[in-house]
Design an enzyme around this catalytic site. Sequence first.
Site, PDB file in Angstrom:
ATOM      1  N   LYS A 132      -0.858  -1.752   8.533  1.00 53.73           N
ATOM      2  CA  LYS A 132      -0.245  -2.391   7.365  1.00 53.73           C
ATOM      3  C   LYS A 132       1.075  -1.710   7.026  1.00 53.73           C
ATOM      4  O   LYS A 132       2.079  -2.359   6.728  1.00 53.73           O
ATOM      5  CB  LYS A 132      -1.204  -2.337   6.162  1.00 53.73           C
ATOM      6  CG  LYS A 132      -2.374  -3.293   6.307  1.00 53.73           C
ATOM      7  CD  LYS A 132      -3.491  -3.048   5.298  1.00 53.73           C
ATOM      8  CE  LYS A 132      -4.677  -3.949   5.650  1.00 53.73           C
ATOM      9  NZ  LYS A 132      -5.870  -3.753   4.837  1.00 53.73           N
ATOM     10  N   GLN A 155      -7.563   0.143   0.083  1.00 58.21           N
ATOM     11  CA  GLN A 155      -8.326  -0.138   1.299  1.00 58.21           C
ATOM     12  C   GLN A 155      -9.824  -0.017   1.017  1.00 58.21           C
ATOM     13  O   GLN A 155     -10.289   1.016   0.552  1.00 58.21           O
ATOM     14  CB  GLN A 155      -7.898   0.830   2.415  1.00 58.21           C
ATOM     15  CG  GLN A 155      -8.545   0.537   3.755  1.00 58.21           C
ATOM     16  CD  GLN A 155      -8.099  -0.795   4.363  1.00 58.21           C
ATOM     17  OE1 GLN A 155      -6.936  -1.192   4.235  1.00 58.21           O
ATOM     18  NE2 GLN A 155      -9.004  -1.502   4.996  1.00 58.21           N
ATOM     19  N   ASP A 203      -3.844  -8.097  -2.434  1.00 56.56           N
ATOM     20  CA  ASP A 203      -5.069  -8.397  -1.697  1.00 56.56           C
ATOM     21  C   ASP A 203      -5.787  -9.601  -2.326  1.00 56.56           C
ATOM     22  O   ASP A 203      -6.742 -10.120  -1.763  1.00 56.56           O
ATOM     23  CB  ASP A 203      -6.007  -7.172  -1.760  1.00 56.56           C
ATOM     24  CG  ASP A 203      -6.569  -6.823  -0.395  1.00 56.56           C
ATOM     25  OD1 ASP A 203      -6.222  -7.513   0.576  1.00 56.56           O
ATOM     26  OD2 ASP A 203      -7.359  -5.867  -0.309  1.00 56.56           O
TER      27      ASP A 203
END
Length: 286
Positions: free
Chosen positions: A54, A98, A121
Amino acid sequence: MTARTIDGTAVARRVREDVARGVAELVADGGTAPGLATVLVGDDPASEVYVRNKRRLSTEAGMVDHHRHLPADVGQAEAEALLDELAADPAVSGILLQLPTPKHLDSDALVARIPAEKDVDGLSTLNAGLLAQGRPGLRPCTPAGVMRLLDEYEVELAGAEAVVVGRSALVGRPVAQLLLARNATVTTCHSRTRDLAEVCRRADVLVVAAGIPRLVGADAVKPGATVVDVGIHRGEDGLHGDVDFAAVAEVAGLLTPVPGGVGPMTIAMLLANTLTAARAQQGRGT
Ligand code: NAD
């Protein structure tokens, strides 16, 4: 094999190139380059790989890397304080925690510290609620990637029978809502569904996100259907999905492989969300 294969690697590359162009335009127009803060807690090797990718792809697209790494034994208050700091930092356009986090942490409470406009997200309660209501907001990356693949391959969704296998907050549920928003007739299957193959056989568009290797075989696929396999499983002979690729390829019309299908789309859509967030925060529309 009769099915055409969906090339997620190529589509993801195009999305990333579009994002890089968008970032360059934003900066040329007097704006600020988007900043992405990935937050990794602990040293889980798989999470480390995801986060590294990422970061690499976001900087390749011209974004600024605000990565933070917390030790595995960090306390809830300290982790929340870091997220609050990133939330208040105007250089940070998007925050990605994460998941999964170490078990002693309340990850829902951590995600709740991320303001909706920086929730790249798409997992905050506000963004999930906006999606459920069919209103604009940042969408979860993997479901957004599934939709982008269907659009790139011009799969007809309005009026189509769509079946989604899985109802997680991360994948199944938002995919079903995105398909509904595009006027598909959507059925969601889960671990308590009685005859999975029979329900799946109704589908013109079948999206599988159950987390069970090769759960869906040829008997669950209508001839000519589009099948999107979200599953990822690392076996001794490489990566597999939730779909028995070889068998289903003899029946389906269009099919995603694993690897090279949905997987690369997740990061591409994260970058797209980060650009969208940066533009909105800088008063430059959607
Ligand atoms: P999850 O475990 O949170 O959810 C699985 C869902 O499948 C549940 O809703 C469950 O009810 C349903 N299910 C389980 N067994 C079933 C059965 N026998 N029949 C029907 N439904 C059943 O998993 P998740 O986070 O949604 O992930 C699903 C898969 O997608 C995993 O393999 C994961 O690794 C993968 N994944 C891939 C990406 C990507 O970028 N490609 C991103 C996220 C998840």
